[in-house]
Design a protein around this motif. Structure first.
Motif, PDB file in Angstrom:
ATOM      1  N   ILE A 104       0.819  -1.214   0.000  1.00  0.00           N
ATOM      2  CA  ILE A 104       0.000   0.000   0.000  1.00  0.00           C
ATOM      3  C   ILE A 104       0.857   1.271   0.000  1.00  0.00           C
ATOM      4  O   ILE A 104       0.322   2.377  -0.044  1.00  0.00           O
ATOM      5  N   SER A 105       2.190   1.101   0.055  1.00  0.00           N
ATOM      6  CA  SER A 105       3.089   2.255  -0.003  1.00  0.00           C
ATOM      7  C   SER A 105       3.462   2.626  -1.435  1.00  0.00           C
ATOM      8  O   SER A 105       4.071   3.669  -1.666  1.00  0.00           O
ATOM      9  N   PHE A 106       3.103   1.771  -2.390  1.00  0.00           N
ATOM     10  CA  PHE A 106       3.362   2.069  -3.793  1.00  0.00           C
ATOM     11  C   PHE A 106       2.563   3.304  -4.229  1.00  0.00           C
ATOM     12  O   PHE A 106       1.509   3.605  -3.654  1.00  0.00           O
ATOM     13  N   THR A 107       3.050   3.980  -5.239  1.00  0.00           N
ATOM     14  CA  THR A 107       2.305   5.077  -5.853  1.00  0.00           C
ATOM     15  C   THR A 107       1.388   4.489  -6.919  1.00  0.00           C
ATOM     16  O   THR A 107       1.875   3.875  -7.883  1.00  0.00           O
ATOM     17  N   PRO A 108       0.086   4.623  -6.761  1.00  0.00           N
ATOM     18  CA  PRO A 108      -0.830   3.979  -7.709  1.00  0.00           C
ATOM     19  C   PRO A 108      -0.871   4.690  -9.054  1.00  0.00           C
ATOM     20  O   PRO A 108      -0.522   5.872  -9.164  1.00  0.00           O
ATOM     21  N   LEU A 109      -1.297   3.971 -10.078  1.00  0.00           N
ATOM     22  CA  LEU A 109      -1.466   4.536 -11.407  1.00  0.00           C
ATOM     23  C   LEU A 109      -2.610   5.552 -11.369  1.00  0.00           C
ATOM     24  O   LEU A 109      -3.654   5.317 -10.759  1.00  0.00           O
ATOM     25  N   ASP A 110      -2.404   6.686 -12.014  1.00  0.00           N
ATOM     26  CA  ASP A 110      -3.386   7.771 -11.962  1.00  0.00           C
ATOM     27  C   ASP A 110      -4.540   7.513 -12.938  1.00  0.00           C
ATOM     28  O   ASP A 110      -4.727   8.219 -13.939  1.00  0.00           O
ATOM     29  N   VAL A 111      -5.298   6.472 -12.618  1.00  0.00           N
ATOM     30  CA  VAL A 111      -6.489   6.110 -13.388  1.00  0.00           C
ATOM     31  C   VAL A 111      -7.638   6.012 -12.389  1.00  0.00           C
ATOM     32  O   VAL A 111      -7.486   5.353 -11.350  1.00  0.00           O
ATOM     33  N   PRO A 112      -8.764   6.672 -12.636  1.00  0.00           N
ATOM     34  CA  PRO A 112      -9.854   6.712 -11.651  1.00  0.00           C
ATOM     35  C   PRO A 112     -10.244   5.349 -11.092  1.00  0.00           C
ATOM     36  O   PRO A 112     -10.363   5.174  -9.870  1.00  0.00           O
ATOM     37  N   GLU A 113     -10.454   4.374 -11.974  1.00  0.00           N
ATOM     38  CA  GLU A 113     -10.858   3.050 -11.510  1.00  0.00           C
ATOM     39  C   GLU A 113      -9.765   2.401 -10.659  1.00  0.00           C
ATOM     40  O   GLU A 113     -10.031   1.782  -9.636  1.00  0.00           O
ATOM     41  N   GLY A 114      -8.508   2.585 -11.123  1.00  0.00           N
ATOM     42  CA  GLY A 114      -7.393   2.009 -10.374  1.00  0.00           C
ATOM     43  C   GLY A 114      -7.198   2.668  -9.031  1.00  0.00           C
ATOM     44  O   GLY A 114      -6.915   1.998  -8.031  1.00  0.00           O
ATOM     45  N   LEU A 115      -7.354   3.975  -8.981  1.00  0.00           N
ATOM     46  CA  LEU A 115      -7.214   4.705  -7.715  1.00  0.00           C
ATOM     47  C   LEU A 115      -8.276   4.277  -6.712  1.00  0.00           C
ATOM     48  O   LEU A 115      -7.992   4.124  -5.520  1.00  0.00           O
ATOM     49  N   GLU A 116      -9.487   4.078  -7.203  1.00  0.00           N
ATOM     50  CA  GLU A 116     -10.577   3.672  -6.317  1.00  0.00           C
ATOM     51  C   GLU A 116     -10.298   2.312  -5.696  1.00  0.00           C
ATOM     52  O   GLU A 116     -10.478   2.109  -4.488  1.00  0.00           O
ATOM     53  N   MET A 117      -9.846   1.370  -6.496  1.00  0.00           N
ATOM     54  CA  MET A 117      -9.543   0.027  -5.993  1.00  0.00           C
ATOM     55  C   MET A 117      -8.341   0.062  -5.058  1.00  0.00           C
ATOM     56  O   MET A 117      -8.327  -0.594  -4.003  1.00  0.00           O
ATOM     57  N   PHE A 118      -7.310   0.836  -5.430  1.00  0.00           N
ATOM     58  CA  PHE A 118      -6.102   0.938  -4.602  1.00  0.00           C
ATOM     59  C   PHE A 118      -6.444   1.513  -3.231  1.00  0.00           C
ATOM     60  O   PHE A 118      -6.000   1.009  -2.203  1.00  0.00           O
ATOM     61  N   ASN A 119      -7.246   2.578  -3.217  1.00  0.00           N
ATOM     62  CA  ASN A 119      -7.610   3.213  -1.952  1.00  0.00           C
ATOM     63  C   ASN A 119      -8.484   2.309  -1.088  1.00  0.00           C
ATOM     64  O   ASN A 119      -8.426   2.350   0.135  1.00  0.00           O
ATOM     65  N   GLY A 120      -9.300   1.473  -1.753  1.00  0.00           N
ATOM     66  CA  GLY A 120     -10.117   0.523  -1.008  1.00  0.00           C
ATOM     67  C   GLY A 120      -9.261  -0.510  -0.286  1.00  0.00           C
ATOM     68  O   GLY A 120      -9.485  -0.819   0.886  1.00  0.00           O
ATOM     69  N   VAL A 121      -8.273  -1.047  -1.011  1.00  0.00           N
ATOM     70  CA  VAL A 121      -7.348  -2.009  -0.400  1.00  0.00           C
ATOM     71  C   VAL A 121      -6.535  -1.337   0.703  1.00  0.00           C
ATOM     72  O   VAL A 121      -6.313  -1.913   1.774  1.00  0.00           O
ATOM     73  N   LYS A 122      -6.103  -0.107   0.449  1.00  0.00           N
ATOM     74  CA  LYS A 122      -5.299   0.622   1.428  1.00  0.00           C
ATOM     75  C   LYS A 122      -6.083   0.871   2.714  1.00  0.00           C
ATOM     76  O   LYS A 122      -5.531   0.792   3.816  1.00  0.00           O
ATOM     77  N   ALA A 123      -7.375   1.148   2.577  1.00  0.00           N
ATOM     78  CA  ALA A 123      -8.209   1.385   3.753  1.00  0.00           C
ATOM     79  C   ALA A 123      -8.302   0.145   4.641  1.00  0.00           C
ATOM     80  O   ALA A 123      -8.376   0.237   5.865  1.00  0.00           O
ATOM     81  N   ILE A 124      -8.275  -1.029   3.996  1.00  0.00           N
ATOM     82  CA  ILE A 124      -8.366  -2.280   4.759  1.00  0.00           C
ATOM     83  C   ILE A 124      -7.059  -2.607   5.465  1.00  0.00           C
ATOM     84  O   ILE A 124      -7.037  -2.991   6.636  1.00  0.00           O
ATOM     85  N   PHE A 125      -5.950  -2.415   4.753  1.00  0.00           N
ATOM     86  CA  PHE A 125      -4.669  -2.889   5.281  1.00  0.00           C
ATOM     87  C   PHE A 125      -3.823  -1.797   5.936  1.00  0.00           C
ATOM     88  O   PHE A 125      -2.703  -2.068   6.372  1.00  0.00           O
ATOM     89  N   SER A 126      -4.344  -0.584   6.030  1.00  0.00           N
ATOM     90  CA  SER A 126      -3.615   0.465   6.745  1.00  0.00           C
ATOM     91  C   SER A 126      -3.842   0.289   8.247  1.00  0.00           C
ATOM     92  O   SER A 126      -4.652   0.992   8.856  1.00  0.00           O
ATOM     93  N   LEU A 127      -3.156  -0.651   8.822  1.00  0.00           N
ATOM     94  CA  LEU A 127      -3.329  -0.958  10.242  1.00  0.00           C
ATOM     95  C   LEU A 127      -2.443  -0.050  11.084  1.00  0.00           C
ATOM     96  O   LEU A 127      -1.273   0.146  10.789  1.00  0.00           O
ATOM     97  N   MET A 128      -3.023   0.463  12.136  1.00  0.00           N
ATOM     98  CA  MET A 128      -2.228   1.223  13.089  1.00  0.00           C
ATOM     99  C   MET A 128      -1.244   0.283  13.777  1.00  0.00           C
ATOM    100  O   MET A 128      -1.615  -0.844  14.143  1.00  0.00           O
TER     101      MET A 128
END
Length: 234
Positions: A104-128
């Motif tokens: 989740i530290s990677f820089t995602p591809l600047d594509v709307p669909e890709g950003l949405e999926m990347f941010n969804g995964v990041k929200a799940i695995f961004s553990l404190m």
């Protein structure tokens, strides 16, 4: 009512999968189920729902199901094999957390669909870090305690008719320990004492329901093993 129905449905699917894995693949199947349940439990923990009049996370079923796996291994194979399952669960959790934190530290591809999926995964695995640490410590201590206590109870009550006692006794006490450790490490100083108590009680009640519901399945696992109906190559 819909949430309660779905909760019990998922509980039955979880225990049925454990039984199937054991019947089909023996001890290896139980080892394989440990990382599946550990990883899925930590994904589901971000899903908050209303159950039995309490706020809860969905990960409790899969997490508590891990105690059924170690109890089956303790009953049919012994303490050493159950301890191996605990170690597999720990390294699965640690590996998943480490790998996904890099992912989740990677820089995602600047594509709307890709950003949405990347941010969804990041929200799940961004553990404190504090929550991840609390989860790992609580898992190790409670699971090894469960394996140890199961053997203690079995030595005092070795008959099959007391299988329910060593299964429920070891699990309910170990989950109490797990709940206490996780709540203190994760939330002490974050929430007021009354909120900590509420979190502790609600989570333990739900995990206790899971523990009690797994009783028929450990009897089934013992029956399958005793009658040599397990496809165990070990």
């Amino acid at each position: 009512m819909r949430n309660i129905f779905l909760w019990f449905l998922m509980l039955m699917i979880n225990f049925s999968c454990i039984t199937f894995f054991y019947k089909k693949f023996g001890k290896t199947g139980l080892y394989a189920w440990v990382p599946i349940s550990t990883i899925l439990a930590n994904v589901q923990v971000v899903m908050l729902v209303r159950l039995f009049g309490m706020d809860a996370t969905l990960g409790n079923i899969l997490y508590a199901g891990g105690f059924l796996v170690t109890d089956i291994l303790s009953e049919n194979y012994g303490r050493e094999d159950a301890s191996t399952a605990v170690k597999i669960g720990f390294f699965s959790l640690f590996s998943m957390t480490a790998i996904m934190q890099v992912a989740i530290s990677f820089t995602p591809l600047d594509v709307p669909e890709g950003l949405e999926m990347f941010n969804g995964v990041k929200a799940i695995f961004s553990l404190m870090p504090r929550l991840a640490f609390a989860s790992v410590v609580a898992y190790l201590i409670s699971q090894f305690h469960d394996v140890w206590l199961y053997e203690v109870i079995r030595n005092k009550f070795p008959s099959v008719k007391y299988l329910w006692l060593r299964n429920n006794g070891s699990t309910l006490i170990s989950q109490l320990l797990d709940n206490f450790i996780f709540t203190i490490i994760a939330f002490y100083g974050v929430y007021p004492l009354e909120v900590l108590i509420q979190i502790f009680i609600s989570t333990y009640i739900i995990k206790s329901i899971v523990a009690i519901c797994d009783t028929p399945f450990i009897y089934l696992a013992e029956y399958l093993f005793r009658h040599k109906l397990i496809s165990d190559k070990n």
